[in-house]
Enzyme design. Structure first.
Site, mmCIF file in Angstrom:
data_model
loop_
_atom_site.group_PDB
_atom_site.id
_atom_site.type_symbol
_atom_site.label_atom_id
_atom_site.label_comp_id
_atom_site.label_asym_id
_atom_site.label_seq_id
_atom_site.Cartn_x
_atom_site.Cartn_y
_atom_site.Cartn_z
ATOM 1 N N GLU A 1 0.901 -1.387 -0.161
ATOM 2 C CA GLU A 1 0.250 -0.080 -0.049
ATOM 3 C C GLU A 1 0.898 1.495 -0.041
ATOM 4 O OE1 GLU A 1 -3.599 -1.713 2.642
ATOM 5 O OE2 GLU A 1 -2.068 -0.642 3.517
ATOM 6 N N PRO A 2 1.550 1.413 -1.095
ATOM 7 C CA PRO A 2 2.445 2.907 -1.052
ATOM 8 C C PRO A 2 1.421 4.041 -1.181
ATOM 9 C CG PRO A 2 2.719 1.592 -3.119
ATOM 10 C CD PRO A 2 1.871 0.794 -2.138
ATOM 11 N N GLY A 3 1.845 5.058 -0.516
ATOM 12 C CA GLY A 3 1.029 6.363 -0.634
ATOM 13 C C GLY A 3 1.884 7.466 -0.944
ATOM 14 N N ARG A 4 2.777 7.674 0.039
ATOM 15 C CA ARG A 4 3.685 8.760 -0.347
ATOM 16 C C ARG A 4 4.583 8.619 -1.452
ATOM 17 N NH1 ARG A 4 5.820 11.590 4.075
ATOM 18 N NH2 ARG A 4 5.168 9.680 5.407
ATOM 19 N N CYS B 1 -1.156 33.086 10.994
ATOM 20 C CA CYS B 1 -0.805 34.022 12.046
ATOM 21 C C CYS B 1 -0.608 32.722 13.468
ATOM 22 C CB CYS B 1 -2.020 34.390 12.410
ATOM 23 S SG CYS B 1 -1.997 35.936 13.762
ATOM 24 N N TYR C 1 5.778 17.538 12.118
ATOM 25 C CA TYR C 1 6.826 16.451 12.141
ATOM 26 C C TYR C 1 8.044 16.749 12.131
ATOM 27 C CZ TYR C 1 2.706 13.964 10.104
ATOM 28 O OH TYR C 1 1.414 13.621 9.739
ATOM 29 N N TYR D 1 0.394 13.947 1.583
ATOM 30 C CA TYR D 1 0.305 14.503 2.760
ATOM 31 C C TYR D 1 0.527 16.213 3.115
ATOM 32 C CZ TYR D 1 0.513 9.791 3.638
ATOM 33 O OH TYR D 1 0.324 7.972 3.686
HETATM 34 N N1 LLP Z 1 -1.448 1.582 4.677
HETATM 35 C C1 LLP Z 1 -2.000 2.001 5.924
HETATM 36 C C2 LLP Z 1 -2.709 1.052 6.514
HETATM 37 C C3 LLP Z 1 -1.520 3.173 6.327
HETATM 38 O O1 LLP Z 1 -2.052 3.459 7.637
HETATM 39 C C4 LLP Z 1 -0.789 4.218 5.643
HETATM 40 C C5 LLP Z 1 -0.337 5.444 6.194
HETATM 41 C C6 LLP Z 1 -0.223 3.820 4.342
HETATM 42 C C7 LLP Z 1 -0.609 2.425 3.881
HETATM 43 C C8 LLP Z 1 0.426 4.568 3.435
HETATM 44 O O2 LLP Z 1 1.600 4.791 3.846
HETATM 45 P P1 LLP Z 1 2.945 5.442 3.045
HETATM 46 O O3 LLP Z 1 3.236 4.705 1.734
HETATM 47 O O4 LLP Z 1 2.392 6.722 2.426
HETATM 48 O O5 LLP Z 1 3.837 5.632 3.990
HETATM 49 N N2 LLP Z 1 0.617 12.358 7.552
HETATM 50 C C9 LLP Z 1 1.859 11.502 7.637
HETATM 51 C C10 LLP Z 1 1.995 10.006 7.064
HETATM 52 C C11 LLP Z 1 0.749 9.208 7.803
HETATM 53 C C12 LLP Z 1 0.561 7.754 7.366
HETATM 54 C C13 LLP Z 1 -0.458 7.069 7.667
HETATM 55 N N3 LLP Z 1 -0.773 5.936 7.173
HETATM 56 C C14 LLP Z 1 2.900 12.383 6.848
HETATM 57 O O6 LLP Z 1 2.899 13.381 6.552
HETATM 58 O O7 LLP Z 1 4.350 11.871 7.101
#
Ligand code: LLP
Length: 435
Positions: free
Chosen positions: A292-295, A364, A336, A393
């Site tokens: 599950e890549p997001g970032r 502000c 962060y 994010y």
């Molecule tokens: N799968 C699950 C269940 C998750 O909780 C997350 C992220 C991902 C996948 C995706 O993770 P990634 O590949 O993007 O690292 N707001 C924070 C990041 C919070 C991530 C929460 N869960 C930031 O700006 O660094």
């Protein structure tokens, strides 16, 4: 340009930064600033890189994009076109995914406090998977799935209790976490027993997400070993087969020149090897693997363009250069201590003069500092400042603090720009108000 910038980034003859063949000056003129820009080529290239890495190493596996990183209708459409799944954590994300044409079988729903309405929506849409987090949710599922003809597929979110090397606020796999059920104290096993008794539910396997922005594989491999040992135990004790297995996302990206994130191929090789060797050791057949890549997908494809406003020189202390956005569109530095870099985008900067400045936001709040202590050629009022690696994010966690308007989002590709989300207007600020 370096790795922090979208792959198509360069400077044109006028010295202006261009992305996807489009000058950031023309984009700023047309759509205003702050402006979020996504490079379609970078986006699709990284989706394909993750998908190719995973499915060539583990046939039948699936890449599921974590929509919380950045989601809008156009993004959902691209995900669907590229054959990725969409991981949702709310009814809102489900709605946008479905609306953008993501097939319901490709959707999954996470969350440590899913509302009844969210589970109902997932069941009605007949989504691919619900990732069960806790016992209250199991109770709700028991009630809501009692008269289903087709059982809904669920995975259990495990808390493997591993050390994670990243910022505390983006660590999730350690013992003290609100996410998932611990293996160690028997709660995960209890969830297996309860879910097995529900005729409307098919327990297909296990999930964990250990943390985000990771540059090493240790937490993942430790979690995989524990999770697969648990799966083998559950198979022996309760005859639950391990059909689907997900070690989540968390793959780090470059924010600064010199950051050295691991490649999709490297991540996949390490994860696949850990999964295969644990399955072999426990005599389990290989499950379908979901990552599950997001970032890693949204982050490098996006950048933000701001217009420089005021300068304030505090003798012997620091120079503040303020821009027209900040914590309302990118809270990550405040939340962060995230570090970003920036360049002047509207002209070739004269590199022989460099100054140390702090890029301040316009909100502000003293902590609204986008980049503390950056070396830049002098930036003046009207200059455009481009900040790379803001695709994940940032806008997704954006707010209307100080009644600010959320920026527009533009998708660029092959010298064309397409507005995929318009800038908010004053009318948007009061559209929900009831005088
Ligand atoms: N799968 C699950 C269940 C998750 O909780 C997350 C992220 C991902 C996948 C995706 O993770 P990634 O590949 O993007 O690292 N707001 C924070 C990041 C919070 C991530 C929460 N869960 C930031 O700006 O660094």
């Amino acid at each position: 340009m370096g790795e922090v910038w979208p792959v198509t980034t360069c400077r044109n003859d006028a010295g202006e930064l261009t992305v996807g063949g489009v000058s950031l000056v023309s984009l700023a003129n047309e759509f205003g600033t702050p402006l979020y820009i996504y490079d379609e080529e970078t986006l699709r290239t990284s989706m394909r890189a993750w998908k190719h890495a995973l499915t060539s190493r583990l046939p039948g596996s699936r890449v599921v994009y974590a929509g919380k990183a950045f989601l809008c209708t156009a993004m959902a459409q691209i995900i669907a076109e590229e054959g990725l799944g969409l991981d949702c954590v709310s009814d809102g994300e489900l709605f946008v995914g479905l609306n953008g044409g993501v097939a319901s079988a490709m959707l999954s729903l996470h969350g440590n406090n899913k509302g009844r309405n969210e589970i109902e929506m997932a069941l009605e849409a007949n989504i691919g998977k619900i990732i069960v987090d806790n016992f209250d949710e199991i109770e709700m599922l028991a009630e809501l799935t009692a008269d289903r003809d087709e059982p809904i597929t669920v995975l259990i979110r495990l808390n493997p209790g591993v050390d994670v090397h990243t910022h505390k606020k983006i660590s999730t796999g350690m013992a003290d976490s609100k996410f998932g059920l611990p293996i160690a104290d028997g709660q995960a096993e209890e969830a297996v027993i309860q879910l097995q008794q529900l005729p409307g539910v098919h327990l297909a396997g296990y999930h964990a997400h250990v943390g985000s922005q990771l540059f090493d594989t240790d937490a993942h491999t430790a979690a995989i070993a524990d999770m697969i040992a648990f799966a083998a135990d559950m198979r022996a004790k309760h005859s639950v087969e391990l059909e689907i297995f997900s070690p989540g996302g968390g793959f780090g990206i470059s924010y600064l020149d010199g950051d050295a994130p691991l490649t999709p191929d490297y991540w996949v090789e390490i994860l696949a090897t850990a999964i295969e060797s644990a399955c072999t050791a426990h005599e389990l057949p290989l499950p379908m693997v979901i990552i599950e890549p997001g970032r890693a997908i949204a982050g490098p494809a996006g950048l933000t363009v701001y217009t420089v406003g005021t300068r304030k020189e505090l003798e012997g202390i620091r120079t503040y250069v303020s821009v027209d956005g900040g914590m309302a569109d990118n809270i990550r530095p405040s939340l962060y201590d995230a570090r970003y870099t920036a360049v002047i985008a509207n002209r070739e900067p004269q590199e022989d003069v460099i100054e140390n400045v702090t890029i301040a936001g316009k909100y502000c709040e003293s902590g609204d500092l986008l980049i503390e202590d950056i070396s830049l050629p002098p930036a003046h009022e009207g200059d455009l400042l481009a900040v790379p690696a803001t695709g994940a994010y940032c806008l997704a966690m954006g707010s209307n603090y100080n009644m600010s308007l959320k920026p527009a989002v533009v998708l660029v590709n092959q010298s064309a720009a397409r507005l995929i989300r318009r800038r908010e207007s004053f009318a948007d600020l009061i559209r929900l108000d009831l005088p």
